[in-house]
Design a protein around this motif. Structure first.
Motif, short mmCIF file in Angstrom:
data_model
loop_
_atom_site.label_atom_id
_atom_site.label_comp_id
_atom_site.label_asym_id
_atom_site.label_seq_id
_atom_site.Cartn_x
_atom_site.Cartn_y
_atom_site.Cartn_z
N VAL A 233 0.76 9.31 -6.56
CA VAL A 233 1.23 10.70 -6.64
C VAL A 233 2.15 10.86 -7.86
CG1 VAL A 233 2.61 12.47 -5.49
CG2 VAL A 233 1.00 11.08 -4.16
N LEU A 234 3.08 9.93 -8.01
CA LEU A 234 4.05 9.97 -9.11
C LEU A 234 3.36 9.98 -10.48
CD1 LEU A 234 7.14 9.80 -9.76
CD2 LEU A 234 6.83 7.33 -9.83
N PHE A 235 2.29 9.18 -10.62
CA PHE A 235 1.60 9.05 -11.91
C PHE A 235 0.32 9.89 -11.99
CE2 PHE A 235 3.68 4.72 -11.50
CZ PHE A 235 4.75 5.05 -12.32
N GLU B 147 -5.01 3.78 -8.73
CA GLU B 147 -3.71 3.10 -8.78
C GLU B 147 -3.79 1.73 -8.10
OE1 GLU B 147 0.23 2.55 -9.96
OE2 GLU B 147 -1.26 4.01 -10.63
N MET B 148 -4.53 1.63 -7.01
CA MET B 148 -4.71 0.35 -6.33
C MET B 148 -5.45 -0.62 -7.26
SD MET B 148 -4.04 -1.51 -3.74
CE MET B 148 -3.60 -0.44 -2.37
N LEU B 149 -6.49 -0.15 -7.92
CA LEU B 149 -7.24 -0.99 -8.85
C LEU B 149 -6.33 -1.50 -9.97
CD1 LEU B 149 -9.98 -2.21 -9.59
CD2 LEU B 149 -10.47 -0.10 -10.86
N VAL C 4 0.84 -1.20 0.00
CA VAL C 4 0.00 0.00 0.00
C VAL C 4 0.87 1.26 0.00
CG1 VAL C 4 -1.98 -1.16 1.06
CG2 VAL C 4 -0.33 -0.01 2.52
N ASP C 5 2.08 1.16 0.56
CA ASP C 5 3.01 2.30 0.55
C ASP C 5 3.44 2.64 -0.87
OD1 ASP C 5 3.02 2.28 3.39
OD2 ASP C 5 4.65 0.82 3.42
N ARG C 6 3.82 1.62 -1.64
CA ARG C 6 4.25 1.83 -3.04
C ARG C 6 3.10 2.36 -3.87
NH1 ARG C 6 8.01 3.61 -3.63
NH2 ARG C 6 8.16 3.39 -1.45
N VAL C 7 1.91 1.79 -3.68
CA VAL C 7 0.75 2.22 -4.46
C VAL C 7 0.45 3.68 -4.18
CG1 VAL C 7 -1.74 1.90 -4.82
CG2 VAL C 7 -0.22 -0.09 -4.71
N LYS C 8 0.52 4.06 -2.90
CA LYS C 8 0.25 5.45 -2.53
C LYS C 8 1.28 6.38 -3.18
CE LYS C 8 -1.70 6.62 1.26
NZ LYS C 8 -2.08 6.82 2.65
N GLU C 9 2.55 6.02 -3.10
CA GLU C 9 3.61 6.83 -3.70
C GLU C 9 3.46 6.90 -5.22
OE1 GLU C 9 8.28 6.53 -3.30
OE2 GLU C 9 7.29 6.68 -1.32
N ASN C 10 3.15 5.76 -5.84
CA ASN C 10 2.98 5.73 -7.29
C ASN C 10 1.76 6.53 -7.75
OD1 ASN C 10 5.29 4.26 -7.69
ND2 ASN C 10 4.25 2.30 -7.85
#
Length: 142
Positions: A92-94, A101-103, A84-90
């Motif tokens: 924002v990044l994307f 992004e989670m979906l 969930v940390d990577r998804v949250k950061e990604n």
């Protein structure tokens, strides 16, 4: 739909719209000419997924998803670990919403189990096209 399970490991995260997501995942499997056997999604932290990456894949880097394939013939089964940390950061990044992004990552994990790869540029393009296709399908389910 009890063959698609959602768990958390060392994070406080609740996946919204679980039943609609299960519906989408079943639709995805059907369209890819597969049947869901047993899918388990485990939402976890960067640290937890990094340890899995080191222990099982002998890789020392952060990632958003790791998929363990237990498929047999047309039955799609596996464990899909999502940070969930990577998804949250990604997200924002994307410039995506956290849920979108989670979906994407949830769909991405199942696409791997359906046989799609993403190591080469052409494979990544095909994977992204499939992700977008199924995300649009999800929006129509709402």
């Amino acid at each position: 739909m009890k063959n698609i399970l959602f768990y958390t490991e060392n994070v406080n995260y609740v996946l919204p719209h679980k039943n609609k997501i299960r519906e989408l995942l079943n639709l995805l499997a059907k369209e890819e000419k597969k049947e869901i056997g047993q899918l388990t999604y485990i939402f976890c932290s960067d640290e937890y997924l990094l340890e899995i990456n080191k222990q099982y894949l002998h890789a020392d880097y952060l990632t958003d998803v790791i998929t363990f394939d237990y498929c047999q013939k047309e039955f799609v089964s596996g464990d899909i670990f999502i940070s969930v940390d990577r998804v949250k950061e990604n997200s924002v990044l994307f410039s995506q919403s956290y849920f979108d992004e989670m979906l994407r990552v949830v769909v991405h994990g199942l696409l791997h189990l359906c046989g799609y790869k993403d190591k080469k540029e052409k494979e990544q393009q095909q994977m992204r096209k499939k992700e977008n296709y199924y995300i649009e399908k999800y929006k129509k389910l709402l």
